[in-house]
Design a protein around this motif. Structure first.
Motif, PDB file in Angstrom:
ATOM      1  N   LYS A   1       2.904   1.341  -3.783  1.00  0.00           N
ATOM      2  CA  LYS A   1       2.062   0.996  -4.931  1.00  0.00           C
ATOM      3  C   LYS A   1       2.245   1.942  -6.131  1.00  0.00           C
ATOM      4  O   LYS A   1       2.344   1.504  -7.277  1.00  0.00           O
ATOM      5  N   ASP A   2       2.278   3.249  -5.852  1.00  0.00           N
ATOM      6  CA  ASP A   2       2.290   4.209  -6.952  1.00  0.00           C
ATOM      7  C   ASP A   2       3.692   4.693  -7.327  1.00  0.00           C
ATOM      8  O   ASP A   2       3.837   5.638  -8.111  1.00  0.00           O
TER       9      ASP A   2
ATOM     10  N   LYS B   1       0.829  -1.210   0.000  1.00  0.00           N
ATOM     11  CA  LYS B   1       0.000   0.000   0.000  1.00  0.00           C
ATOM     12  C   LYS B   1       0.863   1.259   0.000  1.00  0.00           C
ATOM     13  O   LYS B   1       0.425   2.315  -0.435  1.00  0.00           O
TER      14      LYS B   1
ATOM     15  N   GLY C   1     -13.361   6.313   0.327  1.00  0.00           N
ATOM     16  CA  GLY C   1     -11.972   6.732   0.279  1.00  0.00           C
ATOM     17  C   GLY C   1     -11.081   5.615  -0.234  1.00  0.00           C
ATOM     18  O   GLY C   1     -11.398   4.959  -1.231  1.00  0.00           O
ATOM     19  N   ALA C   2      -9.981   5.393   0.474  1.00  0.00           N
ATOM     20  CA  ALA C   2      -9.030   4.386   0.022  1.00  0.00           C
ATOM     21  C   ALA C   2      -9.578   2.969   0.221  1.00  0.00           C
ATOM     22  O   ALA C   2      -9.108   2.017  -0.390  1.00  0.00           O
ATOM     23  N   GLN C   3     -10.606   2.865   1.088  1.00  0.00           N
ATOM     24  CA  GLN C   3     -11.142   1.523   1.388  1.00  0.00           C
ATOM     25  C   GLN C   3     -12.266   1.174   0.412  1.00  0.00           C
ATOM     26  O   GLN C   3     -13.378   0.883   0.820  1.00  0.00           O
ATOM     27  N   ASN C   4     -11.985   1.237  -0.883  1.00  0.00           N
ATOM     28  CA  ASN C   4     -13.099   1.045  -1.819  1.00  0.00           C
ATOM     29  C   ASN C   4     -13.158  -0.352  -2.429  1.00  0.00           C
ATOM     30  O   ASN C   4     -13.972  -0.616  -3.300  1.00  0.00           O
TER      31      ASN C   4
ATOM     32  N   ASN D   1     -14.176  -3.050  -7.084  1.00  0.00           N
ATOM     33  CA  ASN D   1     -14.097  -1.762  -6.392  1.00  0.00           C
ATOM     34  C   ASN D   1     -15.385  -0.988  -6.593  1.00  0.00           C
ATOM     35  O   ASN D   1     -15.956  -0.989  -7.679  1.00  0.00           O
TER      36      ASN D   1
END
Ligand code: ATP
Ligand code: MG
Length: 457
Positions: free
Chosen positions: A212-213, A209, A277-280, A270
């Motif tokens: 990741k980017d 997490k 938010g991030a918890q999608n 998703n």
């Protein structure tokens, strides 16, 4: 005051009908796909999760609730459902069942010691499914179709299905080697967890997490490019079946899943919801052809998914899903202490007959009693006072129409049932909800004429 444990929540009665409707829909769709429910214990021997989920996963390395029992055995509150289902599948020899393809689902609480935030709890609920006994790509596609059907049945439409393949052992090994070589010069730029993963389980780096980017991970080799011919063929067929079922999906070449046991297909659903938010991610799953054998069972392929129910609930809230309305058929008001014994008998008879019924317990004013009937959303209010008692009658008010009638005491139940069975309109020209001639849902039927006031034209 003692408060709930951090990361847990109460479902209050005003919310339970939504949960029940959600659970009912899940069970209906499971029936349609012929998956049967399995219920395993809330805790297992710690070793099950170490072997079944993997030492290097976040779940096992950071998130489990472990405790020693009084016999000095290490137990763990289940953090996920697949390892327990596989344990049960092996222990109960379901692989030897008359039906060689066992399709199972489970629903219930899971426990993970995580940092609580919206959509992330320490006790949360999952609904998951597992299909054992076939490595047909049709079953990978079915399991994805089943997950999508649950969302369709709940009318959650703003979702995306991402899918990828990491292949079986040989593809995974080839890919692992390529990834290790690629990352070698840059490994120090990754987070400390990734440095450990690099040594122990490099595939998991793609699921990090934190990193990741980063460009390093974005440009990393992709598992799809390292599939053997056989794994490629499996993936192509899965996609073909998804197409044939009209399921929308995106191939996400970076998708790997956090658990060690996956082979071939991995997927995630998703929800496109700002509020999550991030918890999608509402659902994750994939194929795991080596898990049953690694836990001591015969070599048996498997494929499954798990939904996070709280996240599904958030998605439902965003579409104003209401659940089943709370209501009563009957609310009884007993006026006078002497009548309470007889009143209780009347209420009991209605309940035994299956009516949703309640009564006033507080001896407050009539106004307060009627207010209560309204709050409880009662269709009929029955008033039992001295006058009614003398006449062996009971006064019944239909809260919907305002109509009041007196019915014989022993006919109360029959009267209410008959009224409930009546269509909204009894006019021959009108359908139940609207006139089938004029389409109006407001037409007043002229019951004597037996026609609608539109003239039935
Ligand atoms: P995440 O990346 O969000 O941590 P995960 O990969 O750990 O998810 P899985 O183990 O695949 O999740 O669990 C399946 C689903 O369960 C997730 O997609 C999510 O919807 C839900 N879930 C996982 N952990 C939690 C949690 N702590 N609280 C609520 N839901 C959760
Ligand atoms: Mg997690």
């Amino acid at each position: 005051m003692i408060q709930k444990v951090k990361g847990t929540y109460d479902v209050l009665p005003s919310e339970t009908s939504k949960w029940q409707a959600l659970e009912r829909t899940i069970r209906n769709v499971s029936r349609i796909y012929n998956y049967r429910e399995i219920r395993t214990p809330m805790f297992e021997q710690t070793e099950l999760f170490h072997r079944g989920v993997g030492e290097e996963t976040d779940i096992v390395s950071k998130e489990t609730y472990d405790f020693m029992d009084r016999g000095n055995r290490s137990n763990t509150l289940r953090p996920e459902g697949t390892a327990p289902v596989v344990r049960s599948f092996i222990e109960n020899k379901l692989y030897a069942d008359k039906n060689p393809v066992q399709k199972l689902y489970y629903m219930g609480p899971m426990f993970r010691y995580e940092r609580p935030q919206k959509g992330r709890y320490r006790q949360f609920a999952q609904f998951g499914a597992e299909a054992f006994g076939s490595d047909s790509p049709m079953l990978d596609a079915e399991i994805i179709g089943y997950a999508v059907s649950v969302l369709k049945a709940l009318k959650i439409t703003d979702v995306s299905v991402n899918i990828n393949s990491i292949g079986e052992e040989e593809s995974k090994a080839n890919y692992k080697e390529a990834l290790i070589n690629y990352l070698a010069p840059d490994i120090s730029s990754l987070c400390s967890d990734c440095q450990t993963r690099y040594q122990k389980n490099p595939l998991r780096i793609l699921d990090c997490k934190v990193d990741k980017d980063s460009d390093v991970l974005k440009n990393a080799p992709k598992p799809l490019d390292y599939l053997t011919e056989e794994s490629k063929a499996h993936f192509v067929q899965v996609i073909g079946y998804l197409d044939s079922m009209g399921i929308d999906y995106k191939i996400d070449k970076n998708l790997v899943r956090g658990l060690d046991y996956y082979t071939h297909t991995v997927f995630e659903v998703n929800a496109n919801l700002e509020t999550l938010g991030a918890q999608n991610t509402i659902c994750g799953g994939g194929r795991y052809n080596n898990l049953v054998s690694s836990l001591g069972g015969p070599k048996t392929p498997g494929v499954g998914f798990a939904f996070g129910l709280e996240r599904l609930m958030f998605a439902l809230e965003s579409i104003n899903f209401l659940g089943d309305p709370d209501y009563l058929h009957l609310y009884l008001m007993i006026l006078g202490d002497d009548l309470k014994v007889e009143g209780t008998r009347i209420l009991n008879r209605c309940r035994l007959g299956g009516l949703f019924a309640d009564m006033d317990y507080l001896d407050k004013s009539m106004k307060a009693k009627f207010k209560q009937a309204e709050i409880l959303n009662a269709r009929f209010v029955a008033i039992y006072g001295e006058e009614e008692h003398q006449a062996k009658m009971i006064n019944v008010k239909d809260q919907e129409s305002g109509q009041e009638v007196k019915v014989p005491l022993d006919q109360l139940y029959n009267y209410i049932v008959a009224e409930l069975m009546k269509p909204a309109h009894s006019c021959s020209s009108c359908s139940e909800d609207s006139c089938d001639s004029c389409g109006s849902d407001e037409c007043d039927c002229d019951s004597e004429e037996g026609t609608c006031n539109c003239g039935g034209k």
